[in-house]
Scaffold this motif. Sequence first.
Motif, PDB file in Angstrom:
ATOM      1  N   UNK A  33     -10.804  26.591  18.655  1.00 54.88           N
ATOM      2  CA  UNK A  33     -10.141  25.321  18.308  1.00 54.88           C
ATOM      3  C   UNK A  33      -9.653  24.483  19.352  1.00 54.88           C
ATOM      4  N   UNK A  34      -8.699  25.017  20.379  1.00 58.53           N
ATOM      5  CA  UNK A  34      -7.972  24.386  21.426  1.00 58.53           C
ATOM      6  C   UNK A  34      -9.313  23.513  22.090  1.00 58.53           C
ATOM      7  N   UNK A  35     -10.110  24.359  22.361  1.00 59.37           N
ATOM      8  CA  UNK A  35     -11.150  23.834  23.178  1.00 59.37           C
ATOM      9  C   UNK A  35     -12.173  22.637  22.418  1.00 59.37           C
ATOM     10  N   UNK A  36     -12.177  22.947  21.268  1.00 60.17           N
ATOM     11  CA  UNK A  36     -12.930  21.800  20.244  1.00 60.17           C
ATOM     12  C   UNK A  36     -11.983  20.739  20.275  1.00 60.17           C
ATOM     13  N   UNK A  37     -10.830  20.534  20.406  1.00 55.33           N
ATOM     14  CA  UNK A  37      -9.935  19.416  19.992  1.00 55.33           C
ATOM     15  C   UNK A  37     -10.052  18.767  21.420  1.00 55.33           C
ATOM     16  N   UNK A  38      -9.841  19.665  22.441  1.00 56.63           N
ATOM     17  CA  UNK A  38      -9.978  19.056  23.853  1.00 56.63           C
ATOM     18  C   UNK A  38     -10.988  18.199  23.901  1.00 56.63           C
ATOM     19  N   UNK A  64      -0.964  21.550  26.078  1.00 57.47           N
ATOM     20  CA  UNK A  64      -1.777  22.485  25.100  1.00 57.47           C
ATOM     21  C   UNK A  64      -2.505  23.403  26.185  1.00 57.47           C
ATOM     22  N   UNK A  65      -3.278  22.899  27.078  1.00 54.74           N
ATOM     23  CA  UNK A  65      -4.078  23.731  27.806  1.00 54.74           C
ATOM     24  C   UNK A  65      -3.407  24.727  28.612  1.00 54.74           C
ATOM     25  N   UNK A  66      -2.342  24.514  29.283  1.00 55.57           N
ATOM     26  CA  UNK A  66      -1.697  25.359  30.183  1.00 55.57           C
ATOM     27  C   UNK A  66      -0.887  26.389  29.401  1.00 55.57           C
ATOM     28  N   UNK A  67      -0.300  26.076  28.391  1.00 52.99           N
ATOM     29  CA  UNK A  67       0.716  26.891  27.458  1.00 52.99           C
ATOM     30  C   UNK A  67      -0.302  27.855  26.637  1.00 52.99           C
ATOM     31  N   UNK A  68      -1.388  27.165  26.023  1.00 56.26           N
ATOM     32  CA  UNK A  68      -2.045  28.190  24.970  1.00 56.26           C
ATOM     33  C   UNK A  68      -3.410  28.537  25.093  1.00 56.26           C
ATOM     34  N   UNK A  84     -10.647  18.159  31.734  1.00 56.88           N
ATOM     35  CA  UNK A  84     -10.695  17.389  30.611  1.00 56.88           C
ATOM     36  C   UNK A  84      -9.549  17.346  29.914  1.00 56.88           C
ATOM     37  N   UNK A  85      -8.628  18.247  29.957  1.00 55.68           N
ATOM     38  CA  UNK A  85      -7.403  18.414  29.263  1.00 55.68           C
ATOM     39  C   UNK A  85      -6.433  17.587  30.132  1.00 55.68           C
ATOM     40  N   UNK A  86      -6.549  17.618  31.420  1.00 50.34           N
ATOM     41  CA  UNK A  86      -5.803  16.775  32.228  1.00 50.34           C
ATOM     42  C   UNK A  86      -5.960  15.162  31.774  1.00 50.34           C
ATOM     43  N   UNK A  87      -7.385  14.758  31.766  1.00 48.07           N
ATOM     44  CA  UNK A  87      -7.688  13.574  31.515  1.00 48.07           C
ATOM     45  C   UNK A  87      -7.412  12.892  30.089  1.00 48.07           C
ATOM     46  N   UNK A  88      -7.024  13.683  29.244  1.00 49.91           N
ATOM     47  CA  UNK A  88      -6.687  13.057  28.000  1.00 49.91           C
ATOM     48  C   UNK A  88      -5.242  13.518  27.754  1.00 49.91           C
TER      49      UNK A  88
END
Length: 265
Positions: free
Chosen positions: A86-91, A132-136, A123-127
């Motif tokens: 789900x995290x990857x989908x949202x990112x 969310x990425x680093x913690x979960x 991708x996470x850094x870009x948005x």
Amino acid sequence: MNDEIRKSVYEECDEEVSLVWNILINEKIVRNSIQSKYAAANSATNIERLDFLVLIFEEIFTLYRSLVLNSIEGYYVPSIISTRSLIECVINCKYILEDQTNSRMKSFQNNPFKWTNKSISYRANSIGERSLYKSFYNMTSNYTHLNFVSLAQKIGENNIVYPSPFYMKDKVKNTLNINNAMVISFLRYIVDKFELNLNILSELKINKDVSEMIEFFRYEDIILDRFAEVAEMTPEQKQLMVKEFRSFLNRTKNTVNKSKKKKRR
């Protein structure tokens, strides 16, 4: 199915489960609003973007429903594995929608196995989803790849192994809180991004843990908003500043990664 586990979840995690049902009601309202906007779209670009959103929206909330059901039925580890997806989908969804040229979306649609050469951290850094990425994302990856962290969840006192399904109140609460916070943040993003003119999300009864997680996910945005306010930036200047800041994060990460590789040699 384990009736005792389900009963315990509904009794001891009532606040978290109630929020799930309210989120799903709001999700339907947002989905219908997206589809109405899709039907009224008057350009090929808007149609393409809304078409993509309808598809990935379905995937995000299918994952959300499945992990909620796994949590309620006592399958904690599978619910965490779904959380990572789900995290990857949202990112991915936000990364694609933030590209005004639609090139990312077209690559996603035309290259089913490798649509980008950018890492998930890039991708996470870009948005603005670094928190969310680093913690979960990193934490849930331990479950997906079956590290000992995943296996250890079934070990209780005196090294007794719990057979699935099993129930641990804190684990279920934390899983539901993390995912409730994530999908609320996502729904708010979609409402703002597509100007859906909905204020229903403000009426959700959000507990303290979820509220704090939502703020945590927005930590970077809050700092940048404050900086832009103090510097009295115009919207255009703020947009440029945010873009440069996120580009800087990725450049710094690439430099650090290259340095680590040299040290290994």
